[in-house]
Design a protein around this motif. Structure first.
Motif, short mmCIF file in Angstrom:
data_model
loop_
_atom_site.label_atom_id
_atom_site.label_comp_id
_atom_site.label_asym_id
_atom_site.label_seq_id
_atom_site.Cartn_x
_atom_site.Cartn_y
_atom_site.Cartn_z
N GLN A 109 1.03 -1.01 -0.03
CA GLN A 109 0.35 0.08 0.21
C GLN A 109 0.91 1.47 -0.08
O GLN A 109 0.79 1.96 -0.54
CB GLN A 109 -1.16 0.03 1.19
N GLN A 110 2.05 1.37 0.80
CA GLN A 110 2.87 1.67 0.92
C GLN A 110 3.47 2.69 -0.76
O GLN A 110 3.23 3.71 -1.21
CB GLN A 110 3.80 2.44 2.39
N HIS A 113 0.93 3.64 -3.43
CA HIS A 113 0.49 5.07 -3.15
C HIS A 113 -1.05 5.52 -3.21
O HIS A 113 -1.55 4.79 -2.20
CB HIS A 113 1.06 5.97 -3.76
N ASP A 114 -2.03 5.68 -4.46
CA ASP A 114 -2.76 5.58 -4.31
C ASP A 114 -3.46 4.79 -4.47
O ASP A 114 -4.60 4.47 -4.38
CB ASP A 114 -3.27 6.80 -4.98
#
Length: 491
Positions: A109-110, A113-114
């Motif tokens: 997830q990091q 990003h989105d």
């Protein structure tokens, strides 16, 4: 286009394949598939899982979750795979697969990003004979998850025998447009009679431990079913640290926080609770010559058998012998008139076992651990981030090692309380820090390191450096090292 991130779970120790597999060099880093490949099981897993790249998705960096102690083994083997870009998640201790996947999900997830990436998860220590069928099945799984964000797609293996060492998946209904079945339930490892009934009834497949899901789906389901693991994992991730080596990113969760995470498997924590829940479990069947190489008998099964059913490796001679596996690592091994045996030789240990009892090799490993014997964890030849050493001989108050240092590498600046060392260069050119002196040694030259003297060995050349080290003293254990500086971040 969907972002797909491959995840390799690379934390196993492979104790049932002792003495070749040991905790210091476990089976995923060995070449064991028997198909003539020169790649380790780990390298094969990385290559297979990266094959899911297609025109319909974007493939992110491969996430490798492994033990801190194995990071340089992973790095060395990744160097041989020029086209693979990886990020290493380093566990300070083993906490089973649920915390490992949680670290991977937070990391994905990091990095995304989105976006909410799709994770394609596989263990590092399996073998697949039909890679085309494997890729197609994984792509079907990705299609399942793309269609329904909360779906989890798992690979079920077509059973070939009433195995009692695998968990089973019971499917129901017919295939959907993605060749996927609905999973009715998961079944624990059965006894032989129950396993036979599964095969007779049909609709039961082996649980491969390979599956596909959204990162958010795993974290959401984990928070619902095992909030204690979720909260502890989140805390460990929030205290992460990062560094790099050779262009590869290392990410370490907080050590104390990670050690506080309850140890649990992916299946027990989440997957087995999901059938008939909001998290739809689908299964794509895989018939591709899968084997998890869980014991020496499995290695025999996937190996290239001769006309008598024997699988051999290394310098071996067999006569009047059938259906046996003979692995020679460092010397000639011969067998006469044997049948259904496992014989595995390494430089410091020999295993002889009945093939049908090969799962019980773990009992030998337990005995080694109870006796605190080094053969449980380390081979005579031990890989290090700077190269390797081979303990050639030892006796009372002495030990002889052959040491190879990679080009451009160096050992730590260190000191020993209990031993002195003599170094003799047999190949290459060494730069030696010996107290306040820095000297250069060429082939056939030597130096003496007194007990308590600060010292370092470096190879500044472009070819491997080899030396013979003779240790002398009252205690010669590997833990008699005080490090002052270390390129590889070891204490």
């Amino acid at each position: 286009m969907a972002l797909v991130i491959p995840v390799i779970l690379c934390g196993g120790s492979g104790t049932r394949l002792w003495p070749l597999s040991r905790s210091g060099f476990p089976k995923q880093f060995l070449v064991l598939s028997g198909d003539g490949s020169s790649q380790s099981l780990f390298q094969q897993a990385v290559e297979r899982i990266n094959s899911v790249a297609s025109s319909k998705n974007t493939l992110g960096n491969t996430l490798v979750v492994t033990n801190e102690d194995h990071r340089f083994l992973v790095l060395d083997q990744l160097r041989e795979m020029k086209s693979v870009h990886a990020t290493l998640l380093l566990e300070p201790v083993g906490r089973n697969t649920a915390p490992a996947l949680s670290m991977a999900a937070f990391c994905a997830q990091q990095l995304a990003h989105d976006q909410d990436p799709i994770l394609v998860i596989t263990p590092a220590d399996q073998t697949i004979q039909n890679s085309v069928a494997f890729t197609k099945a994984l792509q079907d799984c990705i299609d399942v998850v793309e269609e329904n964000k909360q779906s989890i797609a798992i690979l079920g293996i077509t059973p070939t025998a009433p195995e009692t060492g695998y968990g089973y998946i019971q499917r129901s209904g017919a295939k959907d447009q993605h060749n996927a079945f609905v999973v009715d339930r998961f079944v624990e490892k059965p006894d032989c009679q129950t396993a036979q009934s599964y095969l007779a009834e049909g609709g039961y497949l082996w649980n491969s431990g390979m599956f596909v899901l959204k990162a958010s789906t795993w974290l959401s389901a984990l928070e619902e079913y095992r909030s204690d693991i979720y909260k502890a994992s989140e805390k460990a991730w929030q205290t992460q640290s990062e560094d790099q080596a050779d262009g590869v990113q290392f990410i370490r969760p907080g050590k104390e926080e990670f050690m506080a995470i309850p140890s649990e498997s992916i299946d027990y924590a989440v997957i087995e609770k999901c059938p008939k829940s909001a998290y739809t479990i689908k299964m794509v069947e895989l018939d591709a010559g899968w084997n998890d190489l869980g014991a020496w008998d499995a290695v025999w099964q996937v190996g290239k058998q001769d006309q008598d059913g024997n699988v051999t490796s290394g310098d071996t001679l067999l006569t009047n012998s059938k259906n046996s596996l003979v692995h020679a690592n460092s010397r000639l091994v011969s067998a006469v008139g044997v049948e259904n045996l496992i014989i595995v030789e390494t430089a410091d240990a020999v295993l002889v076992a009945d093939r049908k009892n090969s799962q019980d090799v773990k009992n030998i490993v337990n005995l080694l651990e109870s006796q605190r014997r080094e053969e449980k964890s380390l081979h005579r030849k031990v890989a290090r981030p700077w190269g390797w050493y081979d303990s050639v001989d030892e006796g009372e108050r002495f030990k002889v090692k052959r040491i190879q240092v990679k080009p451009g590498a160096s050992l730590s600046l260190q000191m020993h309380h209990h031993r002195a060392e003599h170094w003799i260069v047999v190949k290459g050119v060494a730069e030696v820090t010996n107290g306040d002196q820095v000297i250069t040694l060429k082939e056939n030259q030597s130096t003496y390191i007194p007990r308590g003297q600060t010292h370092r060995l470096s190879n500044l050349g472009e070819t491997p450096l080899e030396i013979i080290e003779v240790q002398s003293g009252g205690y010669l254990g590997e833990d008699d090292i005080v490090r002052f500086e270390d390129t590889y971040g070891r204490n």
